[in-house]
Write a protein that holds these residues in place. Structure first.
Motif, PDB file in Angstrom:
ATOM      1  N   LYS A   1       0.839  -1.194   0.000  1.00 32.21           N
ATOM      2  CA  LYS A   1       0.000   0.000   0.000  1.00 32.21           C
ATOM      3  C   LYS A   1       0.879   1.251   0.000  1.00 32.21           C
ATOM      4  O   LYS A   1       1.828   1.354   0.784  1.00 32.21           O
ATOM      5  CB  LYS A   1      -0.898   0.013   1.229  1.00 32.21           C
ATOM      6  N   LYS A   2       0.503   2.144  -0.890  1.00 32.42           N
ATOM      7  CA  LYS A   2       1.258   3.389  -0.979  1.00 32.42           C
ATOM      8  C   LYS A   2       0.786   4.352   0.097  1.00 32.42           C
ATOM      9  O   LYS A   2      -0.409   4.537   0.300  1.00 32.42           O
ATOM     10  CB  LYS A   2       1.084   4.020  -2.363  1.00 32.42           C
ATOM     11  N   LYS A   3       1.713   4.933   0.754  1.00 34.51           N
ATOM     12  CA  LYS A   3       1.387   5.916   1.782  1.00 34.51           C
ATOM     13  C   LYS A   3       1.056   7.253   1.127  1.00 34.51           C
ATOM     14  O   LYS A   3       1.766   7.723   0.251  1.00 34.51           O
ATOM     15  CB  LYS A   3       2.553   6.080   2.742  1.00 34.51           C
ATOM     16  N   ARG A   4      -0.072   7.790   1.553  1.00 35.64           N
ATOM     17  CA  ARG A   4      -0.479   9.089   1.019  1.00 35.64           C
ATOM     18  C   ARG A   4       0.331  10.199   1.680  1.00 35.64           C
ATOM     19  O   ARG A   4       0.445  10.269   2.903  1.00 35.64           O
ATOM     20  CB  ARG A   4      -1.968   9.318   1.252  1.00 35.64           C
ATOM     21  N   ARG A   5       0.810  11.039   0.812  1.00 36.41           N
ATOM     22  CA  ARG A   5       1.571  12.173   1.325  1.00 36.41           C
ATOM     23  C   ARG A   5       0.623  13.305   1.680  1.00 36.41           C
ATOM     24  O   ARG A   5      -0.304  13.618   0.955  1.00 36.41           O
ATOM     25  CB  ARG A   5       2.573  12.654   0.282  1.00 36.41           C
ATOM     26  N   LYS A   6       0.828  13.863   2.805  1.00 36.54           N
ATOM     27  CA  LYS A   6       0.005  14.980   3.235  1.00 36.54           C
ATOM     28  C   LYS A   6       0.366  16.216   2.424  1.00 36.54           C
ATOM     29  O   LYS A   6       1.536  16.564   2.258  1.00 36.54           O
ATOM     30  CB  LYS A   6       0.227  15.250   4.718  1.00 36.54           C
ATOM     31  N   MET A   7      -0.690  16.854   1.929  1.00 38.59           N
ATOM     32  CA  MET A   7      -0.474  18.051   1.117  1.00 38.59           C
ATOM     33  C   MET A   7      -0.104  19.212   2.022  1.00 38.59           C
ATOM     34  O   MET A   7      -0.812  19.543   2.982  1.00 38.59           O
ATOM     35  CB  MET A   7      -1.734  18.382   0.317  1.00 38.59           C
ATOM     36  N   THR A   8       0.985  19.798   1.703  1.00 36.89           N
ATOM     37  CA  THR A   8       1.432  20.947   2.490  1.00 36.89           C
ATOM     38  C   THR A   8       0.736  22.229   2.080  1.00 36.89           C
ATOM     39  O   THR A   8       0.783  23.224   2.799  1.00 36.89           O
ATOM     40  CB  THR A   8       2.952  21.128   2.325  1.00 36.89           C
TER      41      THR A   8
END
Length: 367
Positions: free
Chosen positions: A92-99
């Motif tokens: 599972k790909k970890k979602r990057r938090k949008m800065t």
């Protein structure tokens, strides 16, 4: 003395060979017995060594026996099917938090902070301006109803059903415009007679263009009829909530595809919501929609929607059965066919028991 040796059992339990003597006696070979004892001792040593190895591996695995070795496939790797071994599950790909969310949320706050001062001043000015305008007089309910458009696509705000620009012209035309319309229609019919190969000037066809033009205007008189004029306020509050059915209404209409008639019977039923309509109004509504260029499916639906909008009952059901001359006189030429269409709204659509009661009362399948 000569001795004869015969090996009786070389695989005996002691591993010794037996020697037969002429006197009938037997003696065992010492060498073979000693070798047998040595073999036993050697095997016991091997078993002891294997037990010690198993105990040592069990001790290293926390007291559990060692896992079995992976079984080697009997099929060579190039010939093995790729589906024999399942693929490992995808990671599972970890979602990057949008800065950028933080910046996006801070912008409206800053904008709101800058506009609060201006909105307070403009609101005060607007309130002072509204106070100076005199209040408008309330509109009467009749005028408000006539100036608003009905939400239904069937009946327009002035009572016309499915109106078009030509419908309004025909409804609002003067006597001179009526005469001009009739003259144009007579010329078109005369052209049709000439195109089919007839003599439009012979005695039997001299008045045919005028007769056909007037007949066509009568066949399509529903375009200039008004639903409000047909109902004429004949809605009465009677507190009645049981089914009302008017069946076997004769219907004559014109097929819009071939301009030939289709005739049949219509059955209308509704369950009032305390208000009932004059029973003669139901055949009149059906006649209004039938006197125009139609198809049976739309005719059935328009009658049901019009009654639902005018009366606002608990439910409406309309069933029509007819014979189409476009199937009898031309095309497949089937004279005994009957087309049945239905439209159910409200409780007739939701409740199967109510719908079945209506269908059994009108007896569509009777012979």
């Amino acid at each position: 003395m000569v001795q004869f040796e015969d090996q009786v059992d070389s695989d005996g339990p002691s591993g010794a060979s037996v020697v037969a003597t002429p006197n009938g006696g037997e003696k065992k070979d010492k060498n073979s017995s000693t070798s047998g004892r040595n073999g036993k001792n050697h095997n016991s040593k091997k078993r002891g060594q294997s037990d010690d190895g198993a105990n040592s591996t069990a001790a290293t695995n926390g007291g559990h026996p060692p896992p079995p070795a992976e079984r080697r496939s009997s099929v060579s790797k190039p010939a093995r099917d790729f589906r024999d071994k399942p693929e490992p599950p995808a990671k599972k790909k970890k979602r990057r938090k949008m800065t950028t969310q933080t910046t996006a949320t801070t912008l409206p706050i800053a904008a709101a902070a800058t506009t609060t001062t201006t909105t307070t001043t403009t609101a005060a000015a607007d309130a002072a301006l509204i106070a100076t305008i005199p209040a408008a007089a309330p509109t009467p309910p009749d005028l408000a109803e006539s100036s608003t458009r009905s939400p239904s696509p069937v009946i327009d705000f002035d009572g016309l059903s499915r109106p078009s620009c030509g419908t309004r012209e025909r409804l609002e035309e003067t006597d001179a415009q009526k005469e001009l319309r009739l003259t144009r229609m007579k010329g078109a019919v005369r052209t049709l007679l000439e195109c089919v190969g007839e003599d439009a000037d012979r005695e039997g066809l001299l008045a045919t263009p005028e007769r056909y033009a007037k007949a066509m205007l009568f066949f399509t008189k529903g375009y200039q009829e008004n639903v409000r004029d047909i109902v004429n306020g004949a809605i009465f509050q009677e507190g009645h909530n049981e089914m009302v059915i008017v069946k076997d209404i004769e219907v004559f209409s014109m097929c819009e595809h071939h301009l030939v008639p289709f005739t049949g019977k219509m059955h209308i039923g509704y369950i009032p919501n305390n208000a009932v309509i004059g029973i003669s109004k139901l055949p009149r509504i059906a006649e209004m929609f039938a006197r125009r260029l139609q198809i049976q499916e739309r005719l059935t639906r328009e009658v049901a929607n019009a009654i639902m909008e005018i009366l606002k009952p608990q439910g409406v059901a309309v069933v029509m059965e007819s014979s189409h001359l476009c199937m009898v006189m031309r095309g497949v030429q089937k004279t005994s066919t009957t087309t049945i269409t239905s439209c159910v709204l409200g409780c007739f659509e939701r409740k199967e028991k109510t719908r079945n009661e209506f269908l059994s009362l009108i007896g569509v399948n009777r012979r």
